[in-house]
Enzyme design. Structure first.
Site, short mmCIF file in Angstrom:
data_model
loop_
_atom_site.label_atom_id
_atom_site.label_comp_id
_atom_site.label_asym_id
_atom_site.label_seq_id
_atom_site.Cartn_x
_atom_site.Cartn_y
_atom_site.Cartn_z
N CYS A 217 0.81 -1.01 -0.10
CA CYS A 217 0.03 -0.22 -0.21
C CYS A 217 1.10 1.15 -0.07
O CYS A 217 2.11 1.37 0.72
CB CYS A 217 -0.88 -0.08 1.17
SG CYS A 217 -1.73 1.38 1.49
N HIS B 146 4.88 6.41 2.07
CA HIS B 146 4.86 7.63 2.54
C HIS B 146 5.62 7.57 3.76
O HIS B 146 6.33 8.40 4.02
CB HIS B 146 3.45 8.08 2.90
CG HIS B 146 2.64 8.60 1.76
ND1 HIS B 146 3.03 9.36 0.87
CD2 HIS B 146 1.31 8.19 1.33
CE1 HIS B 146 2.30 9.68 -0.30
NE2 HIS B 146 1.19 9.03 0.05
N CYS C 291 -6.70 -2.80 3.98
CA CYS C 291 -6.69 -1.26 3.59
C CYS C 291 -7.03 -0.95 2.17
O CYS C 291 -8.35 -0.35 2.16
CB CYS C 291 -4.99 -0.97 3.75
SG CYS C 291 -4.72 0.88 3.54
CU CU Z 1 -2.89 1.20 3.37
#
Ligand code: CU
Length: 363
Positions: free
Chosen positions: A40, A45, A163
């Site tokens: 993901c 990030h 997610c």
């Molecule tokens: Cu995620």
């Protein structure tokens, strides 16, 4: 026990595969074998330092996965040995957010998971990202992060519900509550945005405009249910005006699924001025600000955000898995690569290049 894992030793550095130590689960904790873990963007990030996650380096990333319960600590009641589980946002059940039904903001999700980490390497503690750490074949997680799911659902599809799939689908179905016959615009067609498209289609939206600068996303967006595709780079003149013309003055529902404040503003401006709802899903850099003219809200537009699509894991994930198993959601087409964990950096490189939708690793 020993476990193969992908570790982030410092900000921006590639992950390294290590044989780490995993301590037994303590009270309220569960040892799971991770059968599949998705790549993901939020892990990226955090690794790249764009998202200030609270647990630090060295870090064990991975928050999207599915597995099997192999050992339970004292006092565990939510799951038992052999259960198939999807780790998700904690649902402690007792904090103010859980009691108000906003379990996606359970206060336990903000607890620093560092001091209680069961992961180490050479005696040095390794911090699990978001209290999970699923880029490890074996992981100790808190009981209240686990959602038990039906056993006939394949792990190589289930992981996505930890997610991306849940966030996108829930944003459309449970947060915005897209209505039959409505119009929808989705900005950003990654692994989340495409699930917003699919959720809007399942909800019965009449017009679903998918927006992305990557022309390769058009085919998959249409497959997920988009009725129109708009590439901002090929629009003559102003994108907002173009989209508002397509929807007759603004859409009922707009979504931003990238984390870019410029796109958020466009999503806001393309929600109908009187009754449109703009839902922000993408995570923008912490320092960014979203500027809006307050009069644009006075007219009746709504602006809302949805962590994890507003999903209540225990309630919604089994429902969404049922929809997949009944053939009502197409998860298969969104899962585009399977890699051994040793190739996890290549998986993230593919993602940065915009290739494929969702990839996952196994151990
Ligand atoms: Cu995620």
């Amino acid at each position: 026990m020993k476990s193969k894992a992908a570790i982030a030793f410092e900000m921006g550095a590639p992950l390294r595969i290590e044989e780490i130590d995993v301590a037994p689960p303590q009270a309220g904790e569960v040892l799971i074998e991770v059968k599949a873990a998705g790549l993901c963007h939020s892990d990226l990030h955090a690794i790249d330092g764009h998202w200030n996650f609270n647990s630090g380096f060295p870090g064990l990333m991975g928050h999207e996965g599915a597995g099997v319960v192999v050992e339970v600590g004292p006092g565990v009641t939510r799951v038992k040995l052999g259960d198939h589980v999807v780790p998700f946002i904690p649902e402690c059940g007792v904090c103010a957010c859980c009691r108000s039904g906003k379990t996606n903001n359970c206060e336990a999700s903000f607890i620093d998971s560092g001091p209680t980490s069961r992961f180490s390497l050479g005696g040095r503690s390794i911090h699990p990202f978001l209290g999970l750490g699923l880029f490890s074949q074996f992981a100790v997680v808190r009981e209240f992060t686990l959602v038990p799911v039906r056993r006939d659902a394949p792990f190589d599809r289930l992981f996505y519900f930890g997610c991306g799939a849940t966030t996108g689908l829930s944003s459309a179905l449970f947060k915005a509550e897209v209505q039959p016959g409505s119009s929808v615009i989705v900005f950003g067609l990654g692994g989340i945005g495409l699930n917003v498209v699919q959720g809007a289609r399942f909800a019965g939206a009449k017009t679903i405009i998918a927006v992305d600068i990557n022309p390769a996303r058009e085919a998959i967006a249409r497959q997920m249910g988009a009725t129109d595709f708009v590439n901002p780079r090929t629009v003559d003149g102003d994108l907002v005006g173009h989209l508002n013309a397509m929807t007759g003055g603004g859409a009922d529902y707009t979504f931003e699924a990238i984390g870019n404040v410029e796109l958020m503003r466009q999503a806001f401006d393309t929600a109908h001025f009187a009754y449109g709802t703009c839902t922000i899903i993408g995570i923008a850099p912490d320092a960014d600000l979203l500027a809006l003219p307050p009069t644009a809200l006075i007219t009746g537009r709504r602006l809302q955000g949805a962590a994890m699509g507003g999903a209540r894991g225990l309630e919604h994930i089994p429902q969404l898995v049922d929809l997949m198993m009944d053939g009502k959601l197409d998860i298969d087409s969104l899962i585009t690569a399977h890699l051994p964990v040793e190739e996890i950096n290549e998986g993230y490189a593919m993602q940065k290049r915009g290739e494929g939708i969702r990839s996952y690793v196994t151990f």
